[in-house]
Design a protein around this motif. Sequence first.
Motif, short mmCIF file in Angstrom:
data_model
loop_
_atom_site.label_atom_id
_atom_site.label_comp_id
_atom_site.label_asym_id
_atom_site.label_seq_id
_atom_site.Cartn_x
_atom_site.Cartn_y
_atom_site.Cartn_z
N ILE A 1 -1.60 -3.74 9.64
CA ILE A 1 -1.19 -4.82 8.73
C ILE A 1 -0.09 -5.65 9.38
O ILE A 1 0.71 -5.13 10.17
CB ILE A 1 -0.70 -4.26 7.37
N ALA A 2 -0.05 -6.94 9.02
CA ALA A 2 1.06 -7.78 9.48
C ALA A 2 2.33 -7.21 8.86
O ALA A 2 2.30 -6.61 7.77
CB ALA A 2 0.82 -9.22 9.05
N ASP A 3 3.44 -7.40 9.55
CA ASP A 3 4.68 -6.73 9.14
C ASP A 3 5.11 -6.98 7.69
O ASP A 3 5.75 -6.14 7.10
CB ASP A 3 5.82 -7.15 10.07
N ASN A 4 4.76 -8.13 7.16
CA ASN A 4 5.25 -8.44 5.82
C ASN A 4 4.35 -7.96 4.69
O ASN A 4 4.57 -8.30 3.53
CB ASN A 4 5.45 -9.97 5.69
N THR A 5 3.33 -7.17 5.01
CA THR A 5 2.32 -6.79 4.02
C THR A 5 2.74 -5.58 3.17
O THR A 5 2.28 -5.43 2.03
CB THR A 5 1.00 -6.45 4.77
N GLY A 6 3.60 -4.73 3.71
CA GLY A 6 3.91 -3.45 3.06
C GLY A 6 4.34 -3.57 1.60
O GLY A 6 3.88 -2.82 0.74
N GLY A 7 5.21 -4.54 1.31
CA GLY A 7 5.71 -4.71 -0.06
C GLY A 7 4.58 -4.96 -1.04
O GLY A 7 4.51 -4.36 -2.12
N HIS A 8 3.66 -5.81 -0.65
CA HIS A 8 2.51 -6.13 -1.51
C HIS A 8 1.68 -4.87 -1.75
O HIS A 8 1.30 -4.57 -2.90
CB HIS A 8 1.66 -7.21 -0.82
N LEU A 9 1.42 -4.11 -0.69
CA LEU A 9 0.61 -2.89 -0.85
C LEU A 9 1.31 -1.90 -1.78
O LEU A 9 0.66 -1.25 -2.60
CB LEU A 9 0.39 -2.22 0.52
N MET A 10 2.61 -1.81 -1.64
CA MET A 10 3.36 -0.86 -2.47
C MET A 10 3.30 -1.27 -3.95
O MET A 10 3.16 -0.43 -4.82
CB MET A 10 4.82 -0.78 -2.00
N GLN A 11 3.37 -2.57 -4.21
CA GLN A 11 3.30 -3.03 -5.61
C GLN A 11 1.95 -2.72 -6.24
O GLN A 11 1.83 -2.65 -7.45
CB GLN A 11 3.52 -4.55 -5.66
N HIS A 12 0.92 -2.55 -5.40
CA HIS A 12 -0.43 -2.33 -5.92
C HIS A 12 -0.90 -0.88 -5.72
O HIS A 12 -2.10 -0.64 -5.64
CB HIS A 12 -1.39 -3.34 -5.29
N ASN A 13 0.06 0.04 -5.66
CA ASN A 13 -0.25 1.48 -5.55
C ASN A 13 -1.14 1.83 -4.36
O ASN A 13 -1.95 2.75 -4.45
CB ASN A 13 -0.95 1.99 -6.82
N MET A 14 -1.00 1.08 -3.29
CA MET A 14 -1.85 1.35 -2.13
C MET A 14 -1.11 2.15 -1.05
O MET A 14 -1.66 2.39 0.03
CB MET A 14 -2.38 0.03 -1.56
N VAL A 15 0.13 2.53 -1.34
CA VAL A 15 0.90 3.36 -0.40
C VAL A 15 1.44 4.56 -1.18
O VAL A 15 2.07 4.39 -2.22
CB VAL A 15 2.10 2.56 0.20
N ASP A 16 1.15 5.78 -0.69
CA ASP A 16 1.66 6.99 -1.37
C ASP A 16 3.00 7.41 -0.81
O ASP A 16 3.81 8.02 -1.50
CB ASP A 16 0.67 8.15 -1.19
N ILE A 17 3.22 7.13 0.48
CA ILE A 17 4.43 7.61 1.14
C ILE A 17 4.67 6.77 2.40
O ILE A 17 3.70 6.33 3.04
CB ILE A 17 4.28 9.12 1.49
#
Length: 368
Positions: A227-243
């Motif tokens: 993922i591009a570096d700025n994507t993580g926040g979006h994924l986290m808001q949508h329950n796509m990251v567990d840890i």
Amino acid sequence: MKVNGKQFRTIRVQKGDDKVIQVINQPLLPHKFEIMDILSCREMAKAIENMNVRGAGLIGAAAGYGMYLATIEASRQRDFDSHLEKAAEMLVATRPTATNLSWAVKRQLKAINKAEGLADKVKAAFDTANAIADEDAECGRKIGEHGLPILKEIADRKNGEPVNILTHCNAGWLALVDYGSATAPIYAAQEAGIPLHIWVDETRPRNQGSRLTAWEMEQAGIPYTIIADNTGGHLMQHNMVDICITGTDRVTRTGDVANKIGTYLKALAAKDNKIPFYVALPSSTFDWEIRDGIKEIPVEQRSDEEVKYAFGLYNGQMTKVLLTPPEAKAANYAFDVTPSRLVTALITERGICQPNEESILNLFPEQR
Ligand code: MRU
């Protein structure tokens, strides 16, 4: 770790010639797997500075071998001590943030100074370099053991759905001597049959994620998405990251964590979304002398060229291309500091501790 099915470590002594140290030439990955021979302390310092070898644990091991080569060189000089001292200074100056570098150099100086006679000094340096490398690999293995239950617990909750892990930079096998730090629990979970999916931050400007972590995941057969570096926040808001699990280059005795630039922003997003943010490290990455990471950890600044240019494969050739106006100014801060309050826990070779002085020292009482 296996490369094309063959067991490798990131640094080794050449078979048949123990005056040659071999490393993987990392800037060529993932396109070319090339072993680079290092014949002198100066060459080792250059390899660290240019990031042919990189990652906190590996830099420590490389500095250990650099000191061994310096000891061979010093034994041919009139003034052994001053030659060795200069070599130590040269190695320590190459990369200021990762504490493993100065830790390994200090450990070498102690071992070399204790030995009597030139041959014994060279032997002490060789043995110590090998010990540093072996211990780093073993730390990686143990970090995996201690991190596994964390991933298992998430997997149990997810009923067979893959555990989504976000990682930043390359804290994988290539960043230590073996196993990696952040990736060690991932390998252990894979072996335990836990379904996994890794979100790999590309990690501008050197792209350690999209080049190195992605390559490691390919080699291990672990599903991943860059993922591009700025994507993580979006994924986290949508329950796509567990840890989130990252590595680190320096941790204060109070649990502040320096790691590749951008780590802090991931930790902020994780906190806001109540996602656990773990940091994995061998204890050689603790800086026991400091308490305030933001004030006291030196942050390396590298050439603006790394920001202005991209380096990759074009028509079969490794090529550098300019991305920006030629005269553009660029700043290249290589690391940032994540305050301990944003870190869920630290995974070390001795087990897991909270990011505070009391808990860290319970695990490492000899540092009280
Ligand atoms: O600049 P690099 O590639 O040496 O930075 C490496 C990292 O930031 C890693 O995450 C860090 O070394 C921890 S893994 C041992």
